[in-house]
Scaffold this motif. Sequence first.
Motif, PDB file in Angstrom:
ATOM      1  N   TYR A  69      67.599  68.712  87.828  1.00 21.15           N
ATOM      2  CA  TYR A  69      66.310  69.188  87.341  1.00 21.15           C
ATOM      3  C   TYR A  69      65.297  68.052  87.355  1.00 21.15           C
ATOM      4  O   TYR A  69      65.649  66.903  87.161  1.00 21.15           O
ATOM      5  CB  TYR A  69      66.420  69.679  85.892  1.00 21.15           C
ATOM      6  CG  TYR A  69      67.357  70.835  85.700  1.00 21.15           C
ATOM      7  CD1 TYR A  69      66.890  72.144  85.738  1.00 21.15           C
ATOM      8  CD2 TYR A  69      68.711  70.627  85.466  1.00 21.15           C
ATOM      9  CE1 TYR A  69      67.751  73.213  85.539  1.00 21.15           C
ATOM     10  CE2 TYR A  69      69.575  71.690  85.282  1.00 21.15           C
ATOM     11  CZ  TYR A  69      69.092  72.980  85.313  1.00 21.15           C
ATOM     12  OH  TYR A  69      69.932  74.033  85.131  1.00 21.15           O
ATOM     13  N   HIS A  70      64.037  68.416  87.559  1.00 23.16           N
ATOM     14  CA  HIS A  70      62.921  67.493  87.382  1.00 23.16           C
ATOM     15  C   HIS A  70      62.210  67.890  86.101  1.00 23.16           C
ATOM     16  O   HIS A  70      61.938  69.071  85.875  1.00 23.16           O
ATOM     17  CB  HIS A  70      61.914  67.600  88.537  1.00 23.16           C
ATOM     18  CG  HIS A  70      62.099  66.584  89.584  1.00 23.16           C
ATOM     19  ND1 HIS A  70      62.492  66.893  90.860  1.00 23.16           N
ATOM     20  CD2 HIS A  70      61.928  65.245  89.562  1.00 23.16           C
ATOM     21  CE1 HIS A  70      62.560  65.788  91.573  1.00 23.16           C
ATOM     22  NE2 HIS A  70      62.227  64.774  90.812  1.00 23.16           N
ATOM     23  N   TYR A  71      61.896  66.911  85.275  1.00 29.92           N
ATOM     24  CA  TYR A  71      61.093  67.123  84.072  1.00 29.92           C
ATOM     25  C   TYR A  71      59.756  66.433  84.262  1.00 29.92           C
ATOM     26  O   TYR A  71      59.691  65.324  84.798  1.00 29.92           O
ATOM     27  CB  TYR A  71      61.796  66.555  82.835  1.00 29.92           C
ATOM     28  CG  TYR A  71      62.923  67.428  82.351  1.00 29.92           C
ATOM     29  CD1 TYR A  71      62.709  68.361  81.347  1.00 29.92           C
ATOM     30  CD2 TYR A  71      64.182  67.332  82.896  1.00 29.92           C
ATOM     31  CE1 TYR A  71      63.733  69.175  80.889  1.00 29.92           C
ATOM     32  CE2 TYR A  71      65.220  68.138  82.461  1.00 29.92           C
ATOM     33  CZ  TYR A  71      64.989  69.058  81.451  1.00 29.92           C
ATOM     34  OH  TYR A  71      66.001  69.867  81.017  1.00 29.92           O
ATOM     35  N   TYR A  72      58.684  67.101  83.820  1.00 37.14           N
ATOM     36  CA  TYR A  72      57.321  66.586  83.938  1.00 37.14           C
ATOM     37  C   TYR A  72      56.716  66.545  82.543  1.00 37.14           C
ATOM     38  O   TYR A  72      56.651  67.566  81.865  1.00 37.14           O
ATOM     39  CB  TYR A  72      56.488  67.474  84.862  1.00 37.14           C
ATOM     40  CG  TYR A  72      57.079  67.546  86.249  1.00 37.14           C
ATOM     41  CD1 TYR A  72      56.723  66.623  87.224  1.00 37.14           C
ATOM     42  CD2 TYR A  72      58.004  68.523  86.571  1.00 37.14           C
ATOM     43  CE1 TYR A  72      57.282  66.671  88.485  1.00 37.14           C
ATOM     44  CE2 TYR A  72      58.570  68.586  87.843  1.00 37.14           C
ATOM     45  CZ  TYR A  72      58.205  67.658  88.785  1.00 37.14           C
ATOM     46  OH  TYR A  72      58.758  67.703  90.033  1.00 37.14           O
ATOM     47  N   TYR A  73      56.245  65.384  82.121  1.00 40.19           N
ATOM     48  CA  TYR A  73      55.743  65.157  80.766  1.00 40.19           C
ATOM     49  C   TYR A  73      54.223  64.993  80.804  1.00 40.19           C
ATOM     50  O   TYR A  73      53.706  64.147  81.537  1.00 40.19           O
ATOM     51  CB  TYR A  73      56.379  63.907  80.170  1.00 40.19           C
ATOM     52  CG  TYR A  73      57.878  64.008  80.057  1.00 40.19           C
ATOM     53  CD1 TYR A  73      58.464  64.449  78.882  1.00 40.19           C
ATOM     54  CD2 TYR A  73      58.707  63.679  81.127  1.00 40.19           C
ATOM     55  CE1 TYR A  73      59.843  64.554  78.769  1.00 40.19           C
ATOM     56  CE2 TYR A  73      60.083  63.788  81.031  1.00 40.19           C
ATOM     57  CZ  TYR A  73      60.644  64.228  79.845  1.00 40.19           C
ATOM     58  OH  TYR A  73      62.012  64.338  79.745  1.00 40.19           O
ATOM     59  N   PHE A  74      53.523  65.799  79.998  1.00 40.23           N
ATOM     60  CA  PHE A  74      52.071  65.769  79.919  1.00 40.23           C
ATOM     61  C   PHE A  74      51.634  65.402  78.510  1.00 40.23           C
ATOM     62  O   PHE A  74      52.185  65.917  77.537  1.00 40.23           O
ATOM     63  CB  PHE A  74      51.482  67.142  80.270  1.00 40.23           C
ATOM     64  CG  PHE A  74      51.622  67.484  81.724  1.00 40.23           C
ATOM     65  CD1 PHE A  74      50.594  67.230  82.608  1.00 40.23           C
ATOM     66  CD2 PHE A  74      52.792  68.059  82.204  1.00 40.23           C
ATOM     67  CE1 PHE A  74      50.719  67.550  83.952  1.00 40.23           C
ATOM     68  CE2 PHE A  74      52.930  68.372  83.532  1.00 40.23           C
ATOM     69  CZ  PHE A  74      51.896  68.114  84.423  1.00 40.23           C
ATOM     70  N   ASN A  75      50.671  64.517  78.410  1.00 41.53           N
ATOM     71  CA  ASN A  75      50.011  64.186  77.144  1.00 41.53           C
ATOM     72  C   ASN A  75      48.538  64.498  77.312  1.00 41.53           C
ATOM     73  O   ASN A  75      47.898  64.002  78.249  1.00 41.53           O
ATOM     74  CB  ASN A  75      50.193  62.713  76.767  1.00 41.53           C
ATOM     75  CG  ASN A  75      51.579  62.425  76.249  1.00 41.53           C
ATOM     76  OD1 ASN A  75      52.264  63.320  75.748  1.00 41.53           O
ATOM     77  ND2 ASN A  75      52.007  61.190  76.369  1.00 41.53           N
ATOM     78  N   ASN A  76      48.016  65.324  76.410  1.00 40.80           N
ATOM     79  CA  ASN A  76      46.608  65.736  76.455  1.00 40.80           C
ATOM     80  C   ASN A  76      46.202  66.246  77.837  1.00 40.80           C
ATOM     81  O   ASN A  76      45.130  65.933  78.346  1.00 40.80           O
ATOM     82  CB  ASN A  76      45.694  64.586  76.025  1.00 40.80           C
ATOM     83  CG  ASN A  76      45.949  64.176  74.600  1.00 40.80           C
ATOM     84  OD1 ASN A  76      46.100  65.033  73.723  1.00 40.80           O
ATOM     85  ND2 ASN A  76      46.023  62.878  74.348  1.00 40.80           N
ATOM     86  N   GLY A  77      47.072  67.024  78.480  1.00 48.57           N
ATOM     87  CA  GLY A  77      46.760  67.651  79.756  1.00 48.57           C
ATOM     88  C   GLY A  77      46.868  66.759  80.968  1.00 48.57           C
ATOM     89  O   GLY A  77      46.455  67.148  82.058  1.00 48.57           O
ATOM     90  N   THR A  78      47.459  65.561  80.825  1.00 52.19           N
ATOM     91  CA  THR A  78      47.583  64.614  81.934  1.00 52.19           C
ATOM     92  C   THR A  78      49.057  64.247  82.141  1.00 52.19           C
ATOM     93  O   THR A  78      49.758  63.946  81.176  1.00 52.19           O
ATOM     94  CB  THR A  78      46.780  63.334  81.644  1.00 52.19           C
ATOM     95  OG1 THR A  78      45.419  63.695  81.424  1.00 52.19           O
ATOM     96  CG2 THR A  78      46.859  62.356  82.803  1.00 52.19           C
ATOM     97  N   LEU A  79      49.512  64.262  83.399  1.00 50.92           N
ATOM     98  CA  LEU A  79      50.891  63.893  83.713  1.00 50.92           C
ATOM     99  C   LEU A  79      51.097  62.409  83.450  1.00 50.92           C
ATOM    100  O   LEU A  79      50.389  61.567  84.011  1.00 50.92           O
ATOM    101  CB  LEU A  79      51.213  64.214  85.172  1.00 50.92           C
ATOM    102  CG  LEU A  79      52.631  63.922  85.640  1.00 50.92           C
ATOM    103  CD1 LEU A  79      53.651  64.761  84.874  1.00 50.92           C
ATOM    104  CD2 LEU A  79      52.759  64.192  87.138  1.00 50.92           C
ATOM    105  N   VAL A  80      52.070  62.088  82.577  1.00 49.43           N
ATOM    106  CA  VAL A  80      52.305  60.690  82.222  1.00 49.43           C
ATOM    107  C   VAL A  80      53.683  60.196  82.655  1.00 49.43           C
ATOM    108  O   VAL A  80      53.906  58.985  82.721  1.00 49.43           O
ATOM    109  CB  VAL A  80      52.135  60.456  80.702  1.00 49.43           C
ATOM    110  CG1 VAL A  80      50.688  60.667  80.290  1.00 49.43           C
ATOM    111  CG2 VAL A  80      53.069  61.325  79.892  1.00 49.43           C
TER     112      VAL A  80
END
Length: 97
Positions: A69-80
């Motif tokens: 799996y790939h996980y994608y982490y966003f903070n305040n609508g931005t990929l971090v």
Amino acid sequence: MSALKNLVLSLFILLALSGCSVKHYTIGMSESEFKNSEKYNLELVEETSQHAVYRRIASADAQSKPLSYHYYYFNNGTLVRTELVDAPKPGIVVLSK
């Protein structure tokens, strides 16, 4: 010689097709841009007012059982951050924004 030409041509076509299917996600891209580019193989697994985590299947076996799996982490609508893992992470929490 004809077999060699066919092999080279087949490898070239395979390389061209695989190169076209790769999607690139860059740190700093917006959450809406990410969601628009990955509509079908995407699951929201965690969400708070300022944070969101999405998961997509990166690879599967012949029976369509996920292998990674790939996980994608966003903070305040931005990929971090992105992360590739072999097993899904437990403790999924979804809260409304």
